[in-house]
Design a protein around this motif. Structure first.
Motif, PDB file in Angstrom:
ATOM      1  N   GLU A 277     -59.732 -18.704  -6.766  1.00 19.26           N
ATOM      2  CA  GLU A 277     -60.010 -19.655  -7.847  1.00 19.26           C
ATOM      3  C   GLU A 277     -60.424 -18.929  -9.114  1.00 19.26           C
ATOM      4  OE1 GLU A 277     -59.411 -22.942  -8.012  1.00 19.26           O
ATOM      5  OE2 GLU A 277     -58.405 -22.504  -6.118  1.00 19.26           O
ATOM      6  N   SER A 278     -61.176 -17.850  -8.971  1.00 20.98           N
ATOM      7  CA  SER A 278     -61.606 -17.068 -10.125  1.00 20.98           C
ATOM      8  C   SER A 278     -60.411 -16.445 -10.844  1.00 20.98           C
ATOM      9  CB  SER A 278     -62.579 -15.969  -9.686  1.00 20.98           C
ATOM     10  OG  SER A 278     -62.950 -15.148 -10.782  1.00 20.98           O
ATOM     11  N   VAL A 279     -59.471 -15.906 -10.073  1.00 24.33           N
ATOM     12  CA  VAL A 279     -58.272 -15.305 -10.666  1.00 24.33           C
ATOM     13  C   VAL A 279     -57.452 -16.366 -11.387  1.00 24.33           C
ATOM     14  CG1 VAL A 279     -56.089 -14.128 -10.191  1.00 24.33           C
ATOM     15  CG2 VAL A 279     -58.169 -13.432  -8.994  1.00 24.33           C
ATOM     16  N   LYS A 280     -57.244 -17.510 -10.741  1.00 22.99           N
ATOM     17  CA  LYS A 280     -56.472 -18.584 -11.357  1.00 22.99           C
ATOM     18  C   LYS A 280     -57.096 -19.017 -12.680  1.00 22.99           C
ATOM     19  CE  LYS A 280     -54.567 -20.722  -7.152  1.00 22.99           C
ATOM     20  NZ  LYS A 280     -54.607 -21.951  -6.296  1.00 22.99           N
TER      21      LYS A 280
ATOM     22  N   GLY B 175     -53.886 -20.662 -19.178  1.00 20.00           N
ATOM     23  CA  GLY B 175     -53.753 -20.686 -20.625  1.00 20.00           C
ATOM     24  C   GLY B 175     -52.347 -21.047 -21.036  1.00 20.00           C
ATOM     25  N   PRO B 176     -52.089 -21.052 -22.336  1.00 20.18           N
ATOM     26  CA  PRO B 176     -50.762 -21.414 -22.839  1.00 20.18           C
ATOM     27  C   PRO B 176     -49.722 -20.333 -22.557  1.00 20.18           C
ATOM     28  CG  PRO B 176     -52.148 -20.662 -24.627  1.00 20.18           C
ATOM     29  CD  PRO B 176     -53.038 -20.760 -23.429  1.00 20.18           C
ATOM     30  N   ASP B 177     -48.457 -20.697 -22.721  1.00 18.90           N
ATOM     31  CA  ASP B 177     -47.375 -19.729 -22.516  1.00 18.90           C
ATOM     32  C   ASP B 177     -47.543 -18.526 -23.428  1.00 18.90           C
ATOM     33  OD1 ASP B 177     -46.432 -21.587 -20.757  1.00 18.90           O
ATOM     34  OD2 ASP B 177     -44.606 -22.081 -21.871  1.00 18.90           O
ATOM     35  N   ALA B 178     -47.904 -18.789 -24.677  1.00 21.43           N
ATOM     36  CA  ALA B 178     -48.134 -17.696 -25.618  1.00 21.43           C
ATOM     37  C   ALA B 178     -49.348 -16.894 -25.145  1.00 21.43           C
ATOM     38  CB  ALA B 178     -48.396 -18.257 -27.016  1.00 21.43           C
ATOM     39  N   GLY B 179     -49.150 -15.614 -24.952  1.00 19.65           N
ATOM     40  CA  GLY B 179     -50.242 -14.761 -24.501  1.00 19.65           C
ATOM     41  C   GLY B 179     -50.380 -14.629 -22.999  1.00 19.65           C
ATOM     42  N   ALA B 180     -49.503 -15.273 -22.249  1.00 18.02           N
ATOM     43  CA  ALA B 180     -49.617 -15.218 -20.793  1.00 18.02           C
ATOM     44  C   ALA B 180     -49.466 -13.794 -20.264  1.00 18.02           C
ATOM     45  CB  ALA B 180     -48.575 -16.131 -20.147  1.00 18.02           C
ATOM     46  N   LEU B 181     -48.505 -13.065 -20.805  1.00 20.72           N
ATOM     47  CA  LEU B 181     -48.272 -11.697 -20.333  1.00 20.72           C
ATOM     48  C   LEU B 181     -49.465 -10.803 -20.669  1.00 20.72           C
ATOM     49  CD1 LEU B 181     -46.097 -10.064 -18.875  1.00 20.72           C
ATOM     50  CD2 LEU B 181     -45.251  -9.316 -21.098  1.00 20.72           C
ATOM     51  N   GLU B 182     -50.031 -11.011 -21.849  1.00 22.95           N
ATOM     52  CA  GLU B 182     -51.192 -10.212 -22.241  1.00 22.95           C
ATOM     53  C   GLU B 182     -52.414 -10.574 -21.410  1.00 22.95           C
ATOM     54  OE1 GLU B 182     -53.405  -7.310 -24.246  1.00 22.95           O
ATOM     55  OE2 GLU B 182     -51.262  -7.621 -23.891  1.00 22.95           O
ATOM     56  N   ARG B 183     -52.573 -11.843 -21.067  1.00 22.99           N
ATOM     57  CA  ARG B 183     -53.681 -12.230 -20.174  1.00 22.99           C
ATOM     58  C   ARG B 183     -53.562 -11.515 -18.839  1.00 22.99           C
ATOM     59  NH1 ARG B 183     -52.482 -17.407 -21.881  1.00 22.99           N
ATOM     60  NH2 ARG B 183     -51.597 -18.027 -19.863  1.00 22.99           N
ATOM     61  N   LEU B 184     -52.362 -11.482 -18.311  1.00 24.34           N
ATOM     62  CA  LEU B 184     -52.137 -10.834 -17.025  1.00 24.34           C
ATOM     63  C   LEU B 184     -52.380  -9.332 -17.133  1.00 24.34           C
ATOM     64  CD1 LEU B 184     -51.285 -11.017 -14.091  1.00 24.34           C
ATOM     65  CD2 LEU B 184     -48.884 -10.990 -14.827  1.00 24.34           C
ATOM     66  N   ARG B 185     -51.927  -8.726 -18.218  1.00 25.32           N
ATOM     67  CA  ARG B 185     -52.135  -7.284 -18.409  1.00 25.32           C
ATOM     68  C   ARG B 185     -53.622  -6.959 -18.529  1.00 25.32           C
ATOM     69  NH1 ARG B 185     -52.353  -3.034 -22.242  1.00 25.32           N
ATOM     70  NH2 ARG B 185     -52.853  -4.506 -23.896  1.00 25.32           N
TER      71      ARG B 185
ATOM     72  N   CYS C 177     -47.862 -16.704 -14.497  1.00 22.49           N
ATOM     73  CA  CYS C 177     -48.027 -16.031 -15.787  1.00 22.49           C
ATOM     74  C   CYS C 177     -46.698 -15.447 -16.273  1.00 22.49           C
ATOM     75  CB  CYS C 177     -49.058 -14.911 -15.681  1.00 22.49           C
ATOM     76  SG  CYS C 177     -50.724 -15.400 -16.138  1.00 22.49           S
ATOM     77  N   LEU C 178     -45.957 -14.844 -15.370  1.00 27.23           N
ATOM     78  CA  LEU C 178     -44.674 -14.235 -15.737  1.00 27.23           C
ATOM     79  C   LEU C 178     -43.663 -15.301 -16.140  1.00 27.23           C
ATOM     80  CD1 LEU C 178     -44.588 -11.580 -12.890  1.00 27.23           C
ATOM     81  CD2 LEU C 178     -44.810 -11.093 -15.333  1.00 27.23           C
ATOM     82  N   GLU C 179     -43.682 -16.433 -15.467  1.00 24.62           N
ATOM     83  CA  GLU C 179     -42.796 -17.542 -15.852  1.00 24.62           C
ATOM     84  C   GLU C 179     -43.159 -18.063 -17.235  1.00 24.62           C
ATOM     85  OE1 GLU C 179     -41.704 -19.398 -11.436  1.00 24.62           O
ATOM     86  OE2 GLU C 179     -43.418 -20.182 -12.562  1.00 24.62           O
ATOM     87  N   GLN C 180     -44.448 -18.149 -17.511  1.00 28.48           N
ATOM     88  CA  GLN C 180     -44.885 -18.575 -18.836  1.00 28.48           C
ATOM     89  C   GLN C 180     -44.434 -17.576 -19.903  1.00 28.48           C
ATOM     90  OE1 GLN C 180     -49.206 -19.200 -17.624  1.00 28.48           O
ATOM     91  NE2 GLN C 180     -48.942 -20.890 -19.079  1.00 28.48           N
ATOM     92  N   ALA C 181     -44.583 -16.294 -19.595  1.00 28.36           N
ATOM     93  CA  ALA C 181     -44.170 -15.262 -20.535  1.00 28.36           C
ATOM     94  C   ALA C 181     -42.670 -15.332 -20.796  1.00 28.36           C
ATOM     95  CB  ALA C 181     -44.547 -13.878 -19.992  1.00 28.36           C
ATOM     96  N   GLN C 182     -41.929 -15.607 -19.742  1.00 32.10           N
ATOM     97  CA  GLN C 182     -40.474 -15.721 -19.883  1.00 32.10           C
ATOM     98  C   GLN C 182     -40.116 -16.924 -20.750  1.00 32.10           C
ATOM     99  OE1 GLN C 182     -38.169 -16.381 -16.186  1.00 32.10           O
ATOM    100  NE2 GLN C 182     -37.053 -14.526 -16.733  1.00 32.10           N
TER     101      GLN C 182
END
Length: 201
Positions: A68-71, A76-86, A139-144
């Motif tokens: 739950e903590s990771v989720k 967040g929004p699609d914009a920035g999803a890849l950076e959030r994951l990184r 997150c990767l789907e959002q980034a895509q």
């Protein structure tokens, strides 16, 4: 009529969790748990069951709260999803290098020690790893969708790869790999993600 409990159940379970986390399941005795909690054997058995049941309870709780903590961190929004994951993965790298975290996480410790002979631990661990992978894939789907990941990329395969990196960080961190090297692993993994084709102006 049963007597009401005179102890804080959450506090007791935290003490039990830390005992298993620090020493492992096999090396922890009921005497250790009695000393850690301040409760007698009868109170522990009456409230939670035997050592195995106690471990399953704290292991389940740890897995649920960790996922739950990771989720929540990755939401967040699609914009920035890849950076959030990184940034999340870089945080894991930094944490894995800290001397205080050399004991690793309870999920990894419990899985390595018990999964081969305990179906409940194996099932719970797999369910948690699958949940982590799903959070990465999301997150990767959002980034895509936002154009930060190539259209031809497969988020599911990439999510599985990042899960392996995620688990590997802890393993090599426990062995003493320094923070710079661990963060370098993360940066390299993200550099290998298929980038979108730049549009011509």
């Amino acid at each position: 009529m049963a007597r009401p409990r005179t102890f804080d159940e959450a506090q007791v379970l935290r003490a039990v969790r830390d005992q298993f986390w620090n020493k492992g399941y096999a090396a922890t005795s009921m005497d250790d748990l009695m000393q850690a909690t301040g409760l007698g054997k009868g109170s522990l058995y009456g409230a939670f069951g035997d050592k195995h049941q106690l471990f399953l309870k704290v292991f389940d709780t740890y897995c649920v709260s960790s996922l739950e903590s990771v989720k929540k961190t990755l939401e967040g929004p699609d914009a920035g999803a890849l950076e959030r994951l990184r940034q999340y993965m870089l945080g894991v790298a930094t944490a894995s290098a800290a001397p205080a975290n050399r004991r690793g996480c309870l999920l990894a410790r419990g899985t390595s020690e018990l999964a081969a002979q305990d179906a409940h631990v194996a099932d719970r661990a797999l369910e948690t790893f699958q949940g982590l992978e799903a959070a990465f894939v999301r997150c990767l789907e959002q980034a895509q969708s936002h154009g930060d990941l190539a259209a031809h990329a497969d988020p599911r395969k990439l999510g599985a790869m990042l899960l392996a990196v995620f688990r590997g960080l802890e393993a090599v961190g426990k062995a003493g790999m320094d923070e710079a090297s661990l963060r370098g692993i993360v940066e390299t993994a993200f550099e290998q993600l298929p980038a979108p084709v730049k549009r011509r102006r």
